[in-house]
Design a protein around this motif. Structure first.
Motif, PDB file in Angstrom:
ATOM      1  N   ASP A 131       0.796  -1.122  -0.004  1.00 21.53           N
ATOM      2  CA  ASP A 131       0.040  -0.055   0.036  1.00 21.53           C
ATOM      3  C   ASP A 131       0.927   1.362  -0.045  1.00 21.53           C
ATOM      4  OD1 ASP A 131       0.940  -0.477   2.449  1.00 21.53           O
ATOM      5  OD2 ASP A 131      -0.733   0.091   3.585  1.00 21.53           O
ATOM      6  N   GLY A 154      -4.332   3.809 -10.847  1.00 21.01           N
ATOM      7  CA  GLY A 154      -3.507   2.487 -10.688  1.00 21.01           C
ATOM      8  C   GLY A 154      -4.250   1.856 -11.992  1.00 21.01           C
ATOM      9  N   LEU A 183      -7.750   5.884  -7.800  1.00 22.88           N
ATOM     10  CA  LEU A 183      -6.975   5.635  -6.368  1.00 22.88           C
ATOM     11  C   LEU A 183      -7.401   6.714  -5.345  1.00 22.88           C
ATOM     12  CD1 LEU A 183      -4.081   3.595  -7.280  1.00 22.88           C
ATOM     13  CD2 LEU A 183      -6.219   2.892  -6.870  1.00 22.88           C
ATOM     14  N   GLN A 203      -1.885   7.765  -1.442  1.00 26.21           N
ATOM     15  CA  GLN A 203      -1.645   6.698  -0.833  1.00 26.21           C
ATOM     16  C   GLN A 203      -2.510   5.434  -1.514  1.00 26.21           C
ATOM     17  OE1 GLN A 203      -2.113   5.391   3.322  1.00 26.21           O
ATOM     18  NE2 GLN A 203      -0.963   3.457   2.903  1.00 26.21           N
ATOM     19  N   ASP A 204      -1.946   4.665  -2.446  1.00 27.36           N
ATOM     20  CA  ASP A 204      -2.620   3.483  -2.835  1.00 27.36           C
ATOM     21  C   ASP A 204      -3.005   2.379  -1.746  1.00 27.36           C
ATOM     22  OD1 ASP A 204      -3.706   1.122  -4.042  1.00 27.36           O
ATOM     23  OD2 ASP A 204      -1.794   0.657  -5.183  1.00 27.36           O
ATOM     24  N   THR A 205      -3.945   2.632  -0.942  1.00 26.27           N
ATOM     25  CA  THR A 205      -4.562   1.608  -0.084  1.00 26.27           C
ATOM     26  C   THR A 205      -4.688   0.262  -0.238  1.00 26.27           C
ATOM     27  OG1 THR A 205      -6.794   2.244  -0.294  1.00 26.27           O
ATOM     28  CG2 THR A 205      -5.632   3.913   1.162  1.00 26.27           C
ATOM     29  N   ASN A 206      -4.553  -0.096  -1.781  1.00 20.47           N
ATOM     30  CA  ASN A 206      -4.826  -1.552  -2.074  1.00 20.47           C
ATOM     31  C   ASN A 206      -6.148  -1.811  -1.781  1.00 20.47           C
ATOM     32  OD1 ASN A 206      -3.763  -3.899  -3.525  1.00 20.47           O
ATOM     33  ND2 ASN A 206      -2.778  -4.751  -1.584  1.00 20.47           N
ATOM     34  N   GLN A 208      -8.883  -0.306  -3.660  1.00 23.68           N
ATOM     35  CA  GLN A 208      -9.871   0.022  -4.786  1.00 23.68           C
ATOM     36  C   GLN A 208      -9.924  -0.688  -5.921  1.00 23.68           C
ATOM     37  OE1 GLN A 208      -7.272   1.782  -2.917  1.00 23.68           O
ATOM     38  NE2 GLN A 208      -7.669   3.931  -2.918  1.00 23.68           N
ATOM     39  N   TYR A 209      -9.256  -1.796  -5.956  1.00 24.32           N
ATOM     40  CA  TYR A 209      -9.201  -2.490  -7.041  1.00 24.32           C
ATOM     41  C   TYR A 209     -10.384  -3.592  -7.202  1.00 24.32           C
ATOM     42  CZ  TYR A 209      -4.523  -0.608  -7.144  1.00 24.32           C
ATOM     43  OH  TYR A 209      -3.571   0.173  -7.263  1.00 24.32           O
ATOM     44  N   ASN A 216      -2.642  -5.528  -5.412  1.00 24.69           N
ATOM     45  CA  ASN A 216      -1.278  -5.494  -5.215  1.00 24.69           C
ATOM     46  C   ASN A 216      -0.644  -6.935  -4.335  1.00 24.69           C
ATOM     47  OD1 ASN A 216      -1.297  -3.106  -6.218  1.00 24.69           O
ATOM     48  ND2 ASN A 216      -1.047  -1.984  -4.522  1.00 24.69           N
ATOM     49  N   ARG A 222       2.590  -2.853  -9.937  1.00 31.84           N
ATOM     50  CA  ARG A 222       1.351  -2.023 -10.268  1.00 31.84           C
ATOM     51  C   ARG A 222       2.170  -0.677 -11.154  1.00 31.84           C
ATOM     52  NH1 ARG A 222      -4.075  -3.129 -10.704  1.00 31.84           N
ATOM     53  NH2 ARG A 222      -3.722  -4.284  -8.703  1.00 31.84           N
ATOM     54  N   TYR A 224       1.468   3.119 -12.238  1.00 35.93           N
ATOM     55  CA  TYR A 224       0.544   4.349 -11.854  1.00 35.93           C
ATOM     56  C   TYR A 224       0.777   5.577 -12.920  1.00 35.93           C
ATOM     57  CZ  TYR A 224       0.715   1.998  -7.374  1.00 35.93           C
ATOM     58  OH  TYR A 224       0.429   0.867  -6.246  1.00 35.93           O
TER      59      TYR A 224
END
Length: 552
Positions: A131, A154, A183, A203-206, A208-209, A216, A222, A224
């Motif tokens: 993340d 992402g 993201l 931050q990519d909180t991991n 939202q995918y 991730n 990944r 961006y």
């Protein structure tokens, strides 16, 4: 309504049917900017009579004319014009030779990892965080009340980014399905340290995918990119996309296989064969392997081998594999080799399975120096560890081994038919003599090929008695295997070891010092008997003399 000039005359750019020639308005009337088409819809009665709103509806239907919010004329103040324009419905906007500039593209400069996180030359970074915080630079708005906003995307693996999205507005619109997953967004803040004047981080909180994207994962990546949206113009224009930043997600490496072996060369007839090497072997299964085809992916983990003389404190590096040694798509049997210019060590790596490699390291014998007669100076620890792409080492695997390549030197001090004897030494640091270890066997071959093994005693001394009946000929003495290796637990015999140079000499027949009286070799009782015989003989001779003298 028809557009009129300040004198109430129809504008020349407006045609009789109400259409407007914006090119003519721009070029003939010098009207600059963009054209915003606004309408003020007016409600009527239910019976469609009149223009006043007389319907019985509560609240009453909005009628801009009743509120004084319909239309624009030259007599209005600027504030009233803005109020009426805002109250109208914008049905279209026309541009002619007018450009509302897009905001400057942002840049991605950093993807959080355990250290710096700055993108390398290829635009990527290795990170142990699933993340990570993605950050970079941007150009802030000149109007604090209408800031520029950065949005981070992402990549969707099913619809990868298209490079042209950062070059043309047409491609940006056409490839909207490849923008990626949104993201988050943040305001572009003023930052004096930034080349663009502003900075941002999201931050990519991991989280939202959406499915089927797995999010991730370690040993994955990944990509961006980001854009900026301005708010000052009222149009919410976006920049083109930023550069693409790639995060490779890296976990710690596994420790190498602990099944290690070390083979040590030994002297033959007192001489170490030319080109002798110590051989260190093992196998590894790195988590991270490279693509030999150059496809998108991270580099491989490195293998680092070192050794340490146990009497010393520092490790000596022997070899570290370069990038792309462990290739995931290389064929089984592929065998790259690496030579370390400093240590002279040569490493050969052989792919034995889909993710397994065996390896053999040969270390020149002259790398093992410092033996001073102390056994600890011949004991070494050999170590191997894996280093992941984040440069984080695994736990090491190691093995301890005695490395003794110093032969015994035999000297002869006696060589007769009664006894052969001498000394056993090791020469270290030039001419310094160190007595051979007590218990080391000296093998003696007698004339006629019979043999005897005798153990080295204190201070390296050894001695043997020739077998009965051997009183001439040449004998040979040699250490065929010293204590360089540990003894076999079953037989008790040494497994390998250094062979000394052989020494030979002809047996001499000469009186033994032990056979001479008063030389310490005869028993005291024999001496007493001899003394009594001598004294008796002297007495007998004296009596004969006395008898002869009495006659005369």
């Amino acid at each position: 309504m028809f557009a009129t000039d300040k004198n109430g005359q129809p504008m020349p750019a407006q045609n009789a049917d109400g259409s407007i020639d914006f090119k003519k308005a721009k070029e003939d009337q010098d009207l600059d900017g963009y054209f915003k088409l606004v309408t003020w819809p007016v409600t009527k009665n239910l019976n469609d009579t009149g223009t006043d709103n007389n319907c019985n509806v509560n609240p009453e239907v909005y009628n801009p004319m009743r509120q004084g919010l319909a239309g624009i004329d030259d007599g209005m103040s600027d504030a009233k014009k803005d109020e009426n324009l805002t109250a109208g419905w914008t049905i279209d906007t026309a541009f002619y030779k007018y450009d509302v500039p897009r905001p400057d593209d942002p840049t991605i400069t950093n993807i959080q990892n355990d250290t710096d996180g700055s993108l390398n030359a290829s635009g990527s970074v290795y990170t142990g965080k699933l993340d990570p915080v993605v950050s970079g630079e941007c150009t802030p708005s000149k109007d604090d009340t209408h800031p520029n906003t950065v949005t981070l995307f992402g990549e969707d693996p099913g619809n990868p980014f298209k490079e042209e999205q950062g070059k043309s507005s047409d491609d940006l619109v056409k490839s909207s399905d490849s923008w990626g997953f949104k993201l988050g967004e943040t305001v572009c803040k003023v930052d004096p340290k930034s080349k663009q004047g502003g900075s941002w981080q999201i931050q990519d909180t991991n989280k939202q995918y959406p499915s089927p994207d797995p999010g991730n994962k370690y040993n994955g990546y990944r990509r961006y990119h980001a854009w900026v949206t301005e708010s000052a113009s009222g149009f919410g224009l976006t920049s083109f996309f930023s550069n693409i930043g790639t995060a490779y997600f890296v976990s710690n490496e596994n420790a190498p296989d602990g099944k290690l072996s070390v083979a040590v060369p030994h002297t033959k007839n007192g001489i170490l064969p030319a080109g002798s090497v110590v051989t260190f072997k093992g196998s590894v299964s790195p988590i991270y392997t490279a693509w030999s085809s150059g496809g998108l992916g991270m580099t491989d983990s490195r293998m680092a081998i070192s050794m340490k003389q146990n009497a010393a404190s520092d490790w000596t590096s022997l070899v570290t594999t370069p990038a792309n040694t462990f290739q995931r798509d290389a064929a089984v049997g592929t065998a790259p080799s690496v030579t370390d210019p400093t240590s002279g060590s040569v490493l050969k790596v052989v792919k034995t399975g889909a993710s397994t490699w065996s390896w053999t390291l040969t270390i020149p014998a002259d790398r093992f120096t410092g033996y001073n007669g102390d056994d600890e100076t011949q004991k070494y620890t050999f170590q191997v560890k894996m280093i992941n792409p984040l440069n984080v080492p695994s736990d090491p695997a190691s093995i301890n081994r005695t490395v003794d390549m110093t032969p015994t030197t035999l000297t002869l001090e006696r060589y007769d038919v009664f006894q052969v004897a001498g000394k056993a030494y090791k020469y270290v640091n030039g001419n310094t003599r160190v007595p051979e270890t007590k218990g080391t066997l000296v093998h003696i071959t007698w004339p006629g090929n019979s043999s005897t093994d005798v153990a080295v005693g204190d201070q390296g001394s050894w001695q043997a008695t020739p077998p009965e009946g051997i009183n001439h000929g040449k004998f040979t003495a040699q250490v065929s295997s010293d204590d360089a290796e540990s003894a076999d637990p079953q037989s008790g015999n040494f497994q390998g070891g250094n062979e000394s140079a052989a020494v030979s000499h002809a047996l001499e027949f000469r009186p033994s010092t032990s056979s001479l009286p008063f030389a310490g070799g005869w028993p005291l009782s024999v001496l007493k008997i001899l003394l009594m015989l001598i004294l008796g003989l002297a007495g007998f001779v004296a009596c004969l003399r006395n008898r002869q003298e009495s006659r005369y």
